[in-house]
Design a protein around this motif. Structure first.
Motif, short mmCIF file in Angstrom:
data_model
loop_
_atom_site.label_atom_id
_atom_site.label_comp_id
_atom_site.label_asym_id
_atom_site.label_seq_id
_atom_site.Cartn_x
_atom_site.Cartn_y
_atom_site.Cartn_z
N ASN A 242 0.85 -1.19 0.00
CA ASN A 242 0.00 0.00 0.00
C ASN A 242 0.89 1.24 0.00
OD1 ASN A 242 -2.44 -1.52 0.25
ND2 ASN A 242 -1.97 -1.82 2.43
N ILE A 243 0.82 2.03 -1.06
CA ILE A 243 1.64 3.23 -1.16
C ILE A 243 0.82 4.42 -0.66
CG2 ILE A 243 3.12 4.62 -2.63
CD1 ILE A 243 3.92 1.69 -2.56
N HIS A 244 1.33 5.10 0.35
CA HIS A 244 0.65 6.27 0.91
C HIS A 244 1.46 7.50 0.48
CE1 HIS A 244 -1.62 3.54 3.58
NE2 HIS A 244 -0.47 2.91 3.69
N TYR A 245 0.83 8.41 -0.24
CA TYR A 245 1.54 9.54 -0.81
C TYR A 245 1.45 10.77 0.08
CZ TYR A 245 1.02 6.51 -4.85
OH TYR A 245 1.03 5.42 -5.69
N ARG A 246 2.54 11.49 0.14
CA ARG A 246 2.66 12.79 0.81
C ARG A 246 1.68 12.91 1.98
NH1 ARG A 246 2.74 18.15 -2.64
NH2 ARG A 246 4.84 17.44 -3.12
N GLY A 247 2.04 12.31 3.07
CA GLY A 247 1.13 12.36 4.21
C GLY A 247 1.84 12.46 5.54
N ILE A 248 3.09 12.10 5.57
CA ILE A 248 3.82 12.17 6.84
C ILE A 248 4.02 13.64 7.18
CG2 ILE A 248 6.02 11.75 7.92
CD1 ILE A 248 5.49 9.06 7.49
#
Length: 362
Positions: A242-248
């Motif tokens: 699961n790739i989570h983009y620009r969220g950290i």
């Protein structure tokens, strides 16, 4: 064993497979130790690198399979290497004053695979993780400083790593860097994975081969940036996660062996040991993003929730405490007015007074 004088090097695989070798004394005339010289010396517990030795393996694998090796020492007069708490580092100098005391740690060369520790923090200022540096280690969490710019081939290969955050200035991840890390569950990758000035490869071949437990990849760039990264072959475990983009929004350390991350409103605490107490709420590391925390997960091997740790997290609605949390300090969740649910583990021993003071929705 005492290595004979008059011989200035140790050749490829010279002692490989010497499973009964427990100790070897190297004289100062040794200047080179070649690849796999001590590979699979399963009884070797420590070794001292001599003063004038300037080559320790041209590639890596010199101590591969040394499952009892706990300390690598270096002569204090060495110009090339340094040992810090038994871990081997390359060094360099910023000027021509070659005083051994002024040597600067450049990169991690070898972390002894026989150590039983499950967490390690690389010192600030270290710029690279060398080839095979943490291969086959027992470490589950490794904290890398922001100074790291390079991850070498096989750097973490077949280690017990479970989660890691790659610093923002890293532009490429070397071949087989995480290959065989079958317990790796999540990784945070920087937006700068564009490769070096010589090659535009961001993630090299087999970097994540056989990372069968990898579920979540937290990428600090956009989906469009991710699509532009050149990912070489053998990385299906990465691309299928699961790739989570620009969220950290932020991340950092919270104590000697703990790390926190905030992603899309979910705060996670990972590592091992007790969370520190804080004298007042504004001193917690996540104070500036407190209002963005909506749910909280305290991971396995974290044993406590510190004083004022999550006080006045106005939007926190749910807390999950994993099995090893046994203590919640005073005022840990004071003023969390939106908190509705908390999962208390069976091993909980002590919830201090006022831990949930003024949590009106709980």
């Amino acid at each position: 064993m005492v290595y004979p004088r008059g011989v200035d090097g140790i050749g490829d695989e010279a002692f490989a497979g010497c499973t009964s070798l427990k100790e070897i004394v190297l004289h100062d005339g040794i200047i080179e130790i070649f690849d796999r010289a001590f590979m699979d010396c399963t009884s070797l517990t420590e070794i001292t690198i001599p003063t004038y030795c300037y080559t320790i393996g041209r590639n890596d694998g010199i101590f591969r399979g040394c499952t009892s090796l706990e300390n690598i020492y270096v002569s204090p007069e060495s110009y090339f290497y340094r040992s810090v708490d038994g871990v081997l580092y390359d060094v360099y100098w910023e000027d021509e004053d070659f005083n051994c005391e002024n040597a600067i740690l450049g990169g991690v060369r070898v972390y002894p695979a026989g150590r039983k520790d499950t967490s390690f923090t690389v010192p600030n200022g270290v710029e690279y993780i060398g080839r095979g540096a943490f291969a086959c280690s027992n470490l589950e969490t490794i904290t890398l400083p922001s100074s790291v710019v390079s991850i070498g081939a096989r750097a973490f290969e077949q280690s017990k790593l479970r989660t890691i955050v790659i610093p923002d200035e890293v532009h490429a991840i070397g071949s087989s860097a995480f290959s065989g890390c079958s317990q790796l569950v999540s990784i945070t990758l920087p937006a700068n994975l564009t490769g070096s000035e010589y090659e535009a490869i961001g993630i090299y071949e087999n970097a994540f081969k056989d990372c069968t437990a990898l579920q979540d990849v937290y990428y600090k760039g956009t989906e469009e940036q991710w699509a532009q990264i050149y990912i070489d072959y053998g990385n299906d475990c990465l691309t299928n996660a699961n790739i989570h983009y620009r969220g950290i929004m932020d991340s950092g350390s919270c104590g000697d062996n703990l790390r926190w991350e905030l992603y899309e409103g979910v705060m996670t605490i990972t590592g091992s040991g007790a969370m520190p107490d804080y004298e007042r709420p504004e001193l917690v590391p996540w104070a500036v993003v407190r209002s963005k925390i909506k749910s909280l997960v305290i991971g396995q091997k974290v044993t406590s929730v510190g004083q004022y740790a999550f006080a006045f997290c106005d939007n926190l609605t749910e807390v999950v405490l994993k099995d090893d949390v046994a203590y919640i300090a005073e005022f840990a969740f004071e003023g969390c007015k939106a908190l509705e649910r908390i999962q208390i583990p069976g091993r909980m021993k002590n919830i201090c007074n006022c831990a949930f003071w003024n949590c009106g929705s709980l």
